[in-house]
Structure formats: C-alpha cells, structure tokens
Design a protein around this motif. Structure first.
Motif, mmCIF file in Angstrom:
data_model
loop_
_atom_site.group_PDB
_atom_site.id
_atom_site.type_symbol
_atom_site.label_atom_id
_atom_site.label_comp_id
_atom_site.label_asym_id
_atom_site.label_seq_id
_atom_site.Cartn_x
_atom_site.Cartn_y
_atom_site.Cartn_z
ATOM 1 N N PHE A 11 0.839 -1.202 0.000
ATOM 2 C CA PHE A 11 0.000 0.000 0.000
ATOM 3 C C PHE A 11 0.876 1.254 0.000
ATOM 4 N N THR A 12 1.908 1.256 0.831
ATOM 5 C CA THR A 12 2.776 2.429 0.943
ATOM 6 C C THR A 12 3.504 2.699 -0.367
ATOM 7 N N GLN A 13 3.915 1.617 -1.038
ATOM 8 C CA GLN A 13 4.555 1.781 -2.338
ATOM 9 C C GLN A 13 3.585 2.457 -3.310
ATOM 10 N N GLY A 14 2.333 2.039 -3.263
ATOM 11 C CA GLY A 14 1.325 2.674 -4.103
ATOM 12 C C GLY A 14 1.131 4.132 -3.734
ATOM 13 N N LEU A 15 1.128 4.393 -2.444
ATOM 14 C CA LEU A 15 0.950 5.763 -1.962
ATOM 15 C C LEU A 15 2.063 6.673 -2.476
ATOM 16 N N ILE A 188 1.541 11.079 14.568
ATOM 17 C CA ILE A 188 0.089 10.861 14.530
ATOM 18 C C ILE A 188 -0.648 12.166 14.840
ATOM 19 N N ALA A 189 -0.158 12.887 15.849
ATOM 20 C CA ALA A 189 -0.830 14.119 16.272
ATOM 21 C C ALA A 189 -0.796 15.174 15.172
ATOM 22 N N GLU A 190 0.308 15.216 14.430
ATOM 23 C CA GLU A 190 0.489 16.292 13.451
ATOM 24 C C GLU A 190 0.141 15.866 12.026
ATOM 25 N N ALA A 191 -0.355 14.653 11.875
ATOM 26 C CA ALA A 191 -0.621 14.144 10.519
ATOM 27 C C ALA A 191 -1.789 14.875 9.871
ATOM 28 N N ASP A 192 -1.786 14.868 8.547
ATOM 29 C CA ASP A 192 -2.955 15.324 7.798
ATOM 30 C C ASP A 192 -3.952 14.184 7.647
ATOM 31 N N VAL A 193 -3.420 13.001 7.469
ATOM 32 C CA VAL A 193 -4.241 11.795 7.340
ATOM 33 C C VAL A 193 -3.502 10.656 8.033
ATOM 34 N N VAL A 194 -4.233 9.806 8.744
ATOM 35 C CA VAL A 194 -3.650 8.580 9.289
ATOM 36 C C VAL A 194 -4.306 7.402 8.592
ATOM 37 N N VAL A 195 -3.463 6.493 8.079
ATOM 38 C CA VAL A 195 -3.981 5.347 7.329
ATOM 39 C C VAL A 195 -3.563 4.044 8.009
ATOM 40 N N LEU A 196 -4.543 3.145 8.169
ATOM 41 C CA LEU A 196 -4.248 1.765 8.540
ATOM 42 C C LEU A 196 -4.375 0.937 7.270
ATOM 43 N N PRO A 197 -3.242 0.574 6.671
ATOM 44 C CA PRO A 197 -3.311 -0.194 5.427
ATOM 45 C C PRO A 197 -3.779 -1.614 5.744
ATOM 46 N N PRO A 198 -4.012 -2.451 4.735
ATOM 47 C CA PRO A 198 -4.495 -3.810 5.011
ATOM 48 C C PRO A 198 -3.420 -4.662 5.685
ATOM 49 N N SER A 199 -3.429 -4.636 7.015
ATOM 50 C CA SER A 199 -2.497 -5.434 7.811
ATOM 51 C C SER A 199 -3.308 -6.204 8.839
ATOM 52 N N SER A 301 -3.479 -5.982 -7.000
ATOM 53 C CA SER A 301 -2.903 -7.011 -7.871
ATOM 54 C C SER A 301 -1.841 -6.436 -8.799
ATOM 55 N N ASP A 302 -1.866 -5.125 -9.000
ATOM 56 C CA ASP A 302 -0.812 -4.489 -9.808
ATOM 57 C C ASP A 302 -0.741 -3.014 -9.431
ATOM 58 N N GLU A 303 0.108 -2.282 -10.147
ATOM 59 C CA GLU A 303 0.334 -0.882 -9.810
ATOM 60 C C GLU A 303 -0.955 -0.068 -9.901
ATOM 61 N N GLU A 304 -1.736 -0.320 -10.954
ATOM 62 C CA GLU A 304 -2.915 0.501 -11.175
ATOM 63 C C GLU A 304 -3.995 0.237 -10.119
ATOM 64 N N THR A 305 -4.243 -1.036 -9.802
ATOM 65 C CA THR A 305 -5.263 -1.318 -8.784
ATOM 66 C C THR A 305 -4.810 -0.783 -7.420
ATOM 67 N N THR A 306 -3.517 -0.863 -7.153
ATOM 68 C CA THR A 306 -3.008 -0.328 -5.888
ATOM 69 C C THR A 306 -3.179 1.188 -5.847
#
Lengths: 322, 322
Positions: A11-15, A188-199, A301-306
C-alpha cells in the motif's frame, strides 16, 4: 501509516506513486513480531517495509531479499543450531548484523532503522512503533504442559507451524511498559491523514495501537483515521491469518474487523473503513457502528489497482475530514 | 601441539596420518589474532585448524571455507559497515554466529570450540590457548599521531596492510592477565611429546608461550619439546612474515628463530629444532645454543613430504628424550 509487513508495504509503495515530492510520509512499523535468532535481532515487518520501498525485496516471496542465497542458513543447520525453521538469507543476515551491532553499541532501534534506511532510501520516514522489546506470543494447546497450553513466539506459530493449530490467545509480552518510539506520537498528532493499510488487526496493527500512548494519539489526532480491510470476501488475502483470527474469536469479515477497531466518535480508533466490493453487504453494519465506509476493489494485484485503492483511501479520508 | 594457523594445521593433518587411533593429540591454538568484526567473534587460527582437520578448508586459499560465497560481505559493504578489508565468507559467518551466540550465553571459548568441533570432528582435542581476550596489536609509524606511531590490530596489519609497512613492535593486549584455558597446562605437563609446528614465532607461537603459566609448563614438562623452523632458506614460507619479523628485529633465519626460543637446559623452551636441508649451515649455531637439531626437508608440499617431516620431528623428539 501504521503498518505490518507485506500489505502495508504494498500500500505504501502505491501511496508513494500517488503523492508529490513534498508529501512527507511516516510509516510506523510493527515490531512485535521481531525475534532474536542466532544472536541476531530480526525485524521482519521493518525489513519488509524497507526492502519493498527500497527496491530490495524478493518479488515472489515478498519477504527477504531478491536474488537471495542460503549458505548461512544451511551451515547453521549443519551445526545443529536451532531454530532451523526461520529462513535467514545471506543478504538478509548482513542487515541483521548491522542492526545487532548498532543495538549492542547502545543505539536505539529508531536510530538503527534510520541508519539502515540511509542505504535503502525508502522514500518515507520509517519508525519502529517502539524501541522497547515487545513480542507477540501465541497460546496453543500442549498436552504435555500441566496447564494444557503453552505460549510460543508469533514467528514460531506463523513460520514453523504455519498457523496450522488453533491460536487460543495472543499475549504481547512487554507491551505494558513499552513506550512509543521518538516521533511516533508526534507523527500521529500532526498528521494530515492517518492510514491503517491492510495489515493483520491482531498481530500487526494490534500491537502498534496497544503501545501505551499510541492508541490515545489516534483517538485525539485532528487528522482523519481511515483503514483498509485486510479481509476480502470473508477471508484474509494471505490465508493463514484466517486461522489465527478465527481461533482468537475475531470475526473474519471486513465488517467484523472494522467494528472491532470501532468508530472514534464512540471511543474507537477509526473514522473510515474501506471494504472490498465483494463485501458491500457489510456496509450497513459498519455504518451502524458509526464508521464512514465504501466498497471498492481492495486487491492490490498491480500498480494501477493499488494506485486506485490509495486514491479511494485518501478520498474517504477527505470525506471523513469534511 | 602449539599452533598458529596454516603451518600448524598442515603439520597436524600430517601427524594424524602417521599415528594410530589410540594416540591422543591436543592442539593448543593461538587466539591472539582473534578479532571482533561486525559484532562477531572471529578466531582465525582455531578456525583454520578446525576447517583443515575437519575437511572444510578452502584448499587454495588455505583459510576459510571451501566453495565459499560472499553475499554477507558484499551487503555489509553496501551498508558502509567497516571494516571492509576482512573477508567474512557466508559459510564462515555461520561459524562465527554460533560462536558469538554461545559466548554471549556465557560459555567459554573452550566450550564453544568443543561444540563447534562436534560437527567438524578434527580428530584432535582443539583448545584455545586462553579463554581470556588477548589481542596482538602491531605498532606502525603514523605521522599524524603525536607519538609518531600507532598500534593496529594484527589482522589490520596483516590483511589490510599486507605487512607492507614496517612493524615497530608487537603488543599483546591482555596477555598479563590471561589465564591458560582449562586443560592447556595439564596437556603440556602430561604430554609424551610437545611439538611446535612451523608457525610464526612472534604472532602465533609467541602469544601462546607468553600466556602466564604456559611457558612455565613447557620449561617443566617431562616430555621432549621440539620445533620445526617456519623459516626456510632465510625466508618465511608465507612471505609477509619476513617483513613482520624483520621490522621487529628478529633474525629471519632458521637458526635465529631457534636460538630465540632457546634451549630448555638454559632456560629456553626447546629441546630440539628442525631446520631445512638448505639451512644446514645453521646447525652449528643451534648446537652451540644447546639445541638438538637436524637438517631435513621442511616444505610440506604434499602428503608424503608432510608425513616424512612428521616422522623426522618425532624421531628428533625421541632422540631428545633419550
């Protein structure tokens, strides 16, 4: 990002492919599946993140190094050095040697991770959830034990037993006294967005949010907190997680995991939760629990779907902020 | 046997071929060129002995493992982890991992060496000279130092600098407080024959006999003590030793090294000393010094020449005993 290994790294690679160079990404990695093997400190999730984002990951296995060799492992086995069930590749061993030597010299895991990342240039700030030792141990049945049970390191459960026996409980040894690593609470406190990826919610995200102070930071940040279900169509993308979650009494469904985290409005951790299109029937239960949710394709499944999943996640975060 | 690396290992291998199964051989290995590298305890002489006698040595290099690979070394260099000049092979690394982990767990180097030998079955009892840390450091010129000199680890002098600068002195750090390892003094006291194979007198045999108690054991044992010159025709068999010995003011000749050890009758360490046939002109000076001596072929160029040297050495010991 709060991340375990493969799912979070993908997910992070996609981000990274979806944001501009000015965007600062901090990844807080789970360290509760860290393990000492043959005198070496091994950090599977941090390494999966570092190798994946730094271009060194084995693309098939999705853990360990590409073009890996196994001479050290074979030799350790020839010496009868236990355990033999964990695959320490030769290239990987060098990472653990550098880490272990720095830790022995008094550096923190945060310092060490930063130093290793000088080589890998992952494009994110990679932080361990804590510099303190925390280890997930899985309680399994053991007829030979007086209590009928025993606790084994998560890696033994996962790698040696391949989650093939029921997990009765997960104990996070050391979690009560663990402190968030430097920068974690602030990120976390200063983030614009916090994400929990699929873990994995129990053994990857679970330990991170169980570190005293980190759950509180999630509950109080002004940023929207959104997550992506690791469960698709009633099963974990990597199958062994089903058995683990099932044994622990966690409902193996996108809705079950989302409601388990709960809505921030009612004392939980999330504002939003993405489920797969095949789990659209779970939207109601999630909305009833106070979560903003959508059903979108979750398979990376690939770069585009990610990339599309990343955009959907950030869109949900913007909705939640509004 | 009191042994350094290659010469002692080759001689001991020949000795094993010349004795019956009942013969017990104890090899006391030099540990003063041991070094900590990347957090691993490396014992070059013990490993050369163990690998040679156990059939794992690289036959060309004559150090390290056969069919060795170098992934760990390349990766450590990619991390910029110093030093990069010492070649830790992948197979070799496994030995150091097992050793280091056992030492960290509180076992002595003697215990660890015994455990490693369970795999290698070297056919001898291999003992480190001491369980205590002793390190040979070589004093070299250094214009940038206020004293004009600095001391570097022997391995740095030998492997990185290839003995290319003059050695002004050798300092054995820790030698005063080192104690002989368990069994060392007893082995010498109870031996039928004590042999000094062709090893460097300053950095291989030198540290062993400098451990308090070991020199005394050699002077007082009832066994004959015989040695084989590491110098042939006025030069060391492995050339770099010349430069080292020369810089230290040691006469680089078979007679010079033999008289430096000296005769036991006059407070020295030896009863007998073998020189090469090309050094027959040195016999007089050695006999004048009270040593029993003979000139025989010393080059261990194959199994047969090595076996003959072993027989000549044992014959000299019997002469000395009589």
């Amino acid at each position: 990002m709060l991340s375990g290994g493969i799912g979070g790294a993908t997910f992070t690679q996609g981000l990274l492919g979806c944001v501009d160079d000015e965007t600062e990404i901090t990844v807080i990695g789970n360290t509760a599946d860290d393990i000492w093997l043959h005198g070496l400190k091994v950090c599977p999730d941090l390494d999966t993140l570092m190798y994946t984002l730094g271009g060194g990951i084995d693309p098939e296995r999705r853990w360990g190094r590409a073009e890996e060799t196994w001479a050290v492992k074979d030799e350790l086995a020839a010496y009868g050095a236990e355990p033999t069930w964990f695959g320490l590749g030769d290239r990987d061993v060098a990472t653990h040697l550098v880490r272990t030597q720095m830790l022995s010299a008094g550096y923190s895991l945060t310092d060490v991770t930063r130093a290793l990342c000088v080589r890998w240039q992952p494009g994110v700030r990679l932080l361990p959830m804590s510099d303190d030792r925390v280890e997930s141990h899985v309680v399994v049945d053991d007829e030979e034990s007086p209590s009928g049970r025993r606790a084994i390191h998560f890696q033994e459960y996962w790698v040696r037993l391949r989650a093939s026996v029921p997990a009765r409980d997960v104990v996070m040894v050391g979690i009560e006294s663990a402190r968030p690593a430097a920068g974690v609470v602030e990120a976390i406190a200063e983030a614009d967005v916090v994400v929990l990826p699929p873990s994995n919610p129990v053994v990857s995200i679970g330990p991170i949010v169980a570190v005293p102070g980190i759950g509180e930071a999630l509950r109080t940040t002004t940023a929207p907190v959104v997550g992506v279900s690791p469960i698709i169509g009633g099963g974990a993308v990597r199958g062994m997680a089903d058995q683990l979650l099932d044994g622990l009494g966690v409902e193996v469904s996108a809705g079950g995991v989302g409601t388990r985290y709960g809505a921030r409005a009612t004392g939980g951790l999330l504002d939003g939760w993405l489920v797969d299109t095949s789990d659209a029937d779970q939207l109601d239960v999630l909305e009833d629990a106070g979560l903003r949710t959508r059903a979108v394709p979750l398979y990376m499944s690939d770069e585009e779907t990610t990339a599309q999943l990343v955009r959907d996640t950030l869109a949900l975060a913007e909705e939640a902020r509004a």
